[in-house]
Design a protein around this motif. Structure first.
Motif, short mmCIF file in Angstrom:
data_model
loop_
_atom_site.label_atom_id
_atom_site.label_comp_id
_atom_site.label_asym_id
_atom_site.label_seq_id
_atom_site.Cartn_x
_atom_site.Cartn_y
_atom_site.Cartn_z
N ALA A 78 0.82 -1.20 0.00
CA ALA A 78 0.00 0.00 0.00
C ALA A 78 0.86 1.26 0.00
N LEU A 79 1.96 1.24 0.77
CA LEU A 79 2.86 2.39 0.79
C LEU A 79 3.56 2.58 -0.56
N SER A 82 1.53 4.65 -2.85
CA SER A 82 1.18 5.98 -2.37
C SER A 82 1.65 7.04 -3.35
N LEU A 87 6.69 8.20 1.21
CA LEU A 87 6.20 6.89 1.63
C LEU A 87 6.52 5.81 0.59
N ARG A 88 6.53 6.20 -0.66
CA ARG A 88 6.71 5.23 -1.73
C ARG A 88 8.14 4.72 -1.82
#
Length: 262
Positions: A78-79, A82, A87-88
């Protein structure tokens, strides 16, 4: 005649697979038929309960490892999706490191990086080696689950995103109500295949002192000290892992065919 062969064809597939399994079982077990009173067979029967108990330890490690790895992998996946680079980027680094790291190195790493005892409320609580191995296997599992999750998200047609946005759905609502239900169906076959691989990877646990089925087989081999028994006991381990992982593989193929059009 063509119609009859078409109808009977799919029905005969399970029979063919059953026949292959029977032939394999006969090929593996035929020596036991010819030496029913041999000391090798008697020793194997005596050590069978210990082998099964040790294999239970392997299954426990695999189940806990895939559970922790799945939860962590979904979070990392999920990150990685992002829109925020902050966060990615760490998520992608996590995936690249633990997908390409040797599993044995990770097991040794978690074995020695975590303490042997934890000081809790004035008392020392032991940190079992099997838990350390579980964490070592959970790390690559999480990276692979993150990639499975990312691939499932990417496989959803972009028109579904556009249609949901035209209906004034928020990004969170699109994920929860439209994208994730389809992703879980697409993730299930590769996730099950990953679990079978993790199960086979638990054979490395004996290298760091975990009393699993491999460690039990080594103790039995050194105790009996017969070449025939050593060959037979490791052949039995092969049968154990095959009997546990092969149904998972067959179920994975069936689910792949079932969800092929989702």
């Amino acid at each position: 005649m063509a119609i009859e062969s078409t109808v009977c064809g799919p029905q005969t597939r399970p029979r063919r697979h059953l026949g292959k399994l029977l032939l394999l079982a006969v090929a593996l077990l035929w020596p036991l038929y010819w030496v029913p009173h041999s000391p090798v067979l008697k020793a194997l029967l005596q050590w069978s309960p210990a082998l099964i108990a040790g294999f239970g330890q392997n299954i426990l490690i695999s189940v806990v490892a895939i559970g922790i790895g799945s939860l962590l992998g979904l979070l990392v996946g999920a990150l990685a999706l992002s829109p925020l680079r902050l966060l990615r980027l760490p998520a992608r680094i996590w995936v690249q490191i633990f997908r390409n790291a040797p599993w044995l190195v990770l097991i040794y790493f978690t074995t020695y990086v975590f303490p042997f005892e934890i000081h809790v409320a004035g008392t020392y609580v032991s940190f079992p080696d099997w838990v350390k191995v579980t964490l070592g296997l959970a790390l690559p599992a999480s990276a692979n689950v993150a990639e499975i999750f990312r691939g499932a998200i990417a496989s959803i047609p972009g028109t579904q995103w556009e249609a949901a946005r035209s209906l004034a759905f928020t990004r969170g609502q699109i994920f929860r109500s439209i994208i994730l239900p389809q992703c879980f169906k697409r993730m299930l076959p590769p996730w099950m295949n990953l679990y079978a691989v993790v199960t086979m990877g638990t054979a490395l646990a004996s290298l760091v002192g975990v009393h699993d089925v491999i460690d039990t087989a080594q103790i039995a081999s050194n105790t009996v000290n017969l070449t025939g028994f050593t060959v037979l006991i490791y052949l039995s381990l092969l049968v154990l892992f095959f009997a546990y992982c092969y149904p998972i593989s067959r179920l994975t193929q069936r689910l792949e065919r079932r969800y092929a059009f989702y």
